[in-house]
Design an enzyme around this catalytic site. Structure first.
Site, PDB file in Angstrom:
ATOM      1  N   ILE A  89       0.851  -1.190   0.000  1.00 15.58           N
ATOM      2  CA  ILE A  89       0.000   0.000   0.000  1.00 15.58           C
ATOM      3  C   ILE A  89       0.890   1.245   0.000  1.00 15.58           C
ATOM      4  CG2 ILE A  89      -1.830   1.240   1.218  1.00 15.58           C
ATOM      5  CD1 ILE A  89      -2.698  -1.514   0.149  1.00 15.58           C
ATOM      6  N   HIS A 105      -2.073 -11.563   8.639  1.00 18.87           N
ATOM      7  CA  HIS A 105      -0.957 -12.327   8.080  1.00 18.87           C
ATOM      8  C   HIS A 105      -1.016 -13.744   8.636  1.00 18.87           C
ATOM      9  CE1 HIS A 105       2.918 -12.861   6.158  1.00 18.87           C
ATOM     10  NE2 HIS A 105       3.303 -13.500   7.248  1.00 18.87           N
TER      11      HIS A 105
END
Length: 188
Positions: A89, A105
């Protein structure tokens, strides 16, 4: 207060679906859009079945990210969830949503994180390293892969006979149980 949340996903979208279903009766959390960088991602089919708008943006260069920024502004998005989203990002998005973008994650960061560490690659690395436990990490997103402040971690055991597929099943169960609950806790 209504919280408008955009979900970014690159693949199947099972976490996106799980989150949306979790909040289906909680009208303070709404999901106006799912955005993918992959036109063939299964998340689009899930979005259609859930009556959620979805679109594909390739996000190859800065102008694409500016289009995404404008969409998020137009939609009056308050928060962003990365649910299996594989791209880094950029600051143009991070600056618009300081500490308002989270990711999940499939490992216990800081282990097995960083560029290229996603999905089954992570589970293969966990098994190859002979780890006795793994889990999930929900964290804030920064300009570097998997380096944002940790919000929450949950663990599961890894046995010497576990295959990467076995580990994936355990990790998915943790994702489905905890991701929506943590979203509700931090933004509720």
């Amino acid at each position: 207060m209504i919280r408008k949340i955009a979900i970014l996903a690159s693949g199947s979208g099972s976490n996106a679906e799980n989150i949306i279903r979790y909040f289906a009766k909680n009208k303070t959390f709404v999901f106006p859009i799912i955005i993918s960088n992959n036109k063939n991602a299964y998340v689009h089919k899930r979005a259609k079945e859930l009556c959620i708008n979805s679109l594909t943006l390739e996000l190859k260069d800065e102008s694409d990210w500016l289009v995404l920024r404008d969409i998020l502004i137009r939609q009056q998005i308050d928060y962003v969830i990365l649910a299996g989203f594989l791209l880094k990002i950029p600051l143009v998005i991070l600056n618009l949503f300081p500490n308002k973008i989270i990711n999940i994650h499939p490992a216990l960061l800081p282990k097995f994180g960083g560029k290229g560490m996603y999905g089954n690659r992570v589970h293969q690395a966990v098994c190859a390293a002979g780890e006795t436990e793994t889990g999930i990490t929900i964290h804030y997103v920064t300009e570097n892969y998997d380096e944002g402040d940790v919000i929450f971690q949950a663990k599961c055991a890894v046995s010497p006979t576990d295959t990467p597929e076995d580990v994936a099943k355990k990790v998915h169960a943790l994702e489905y149980e905890w991701f929506p609950k943590i979203i509700e806790k931090i933004w509720g």
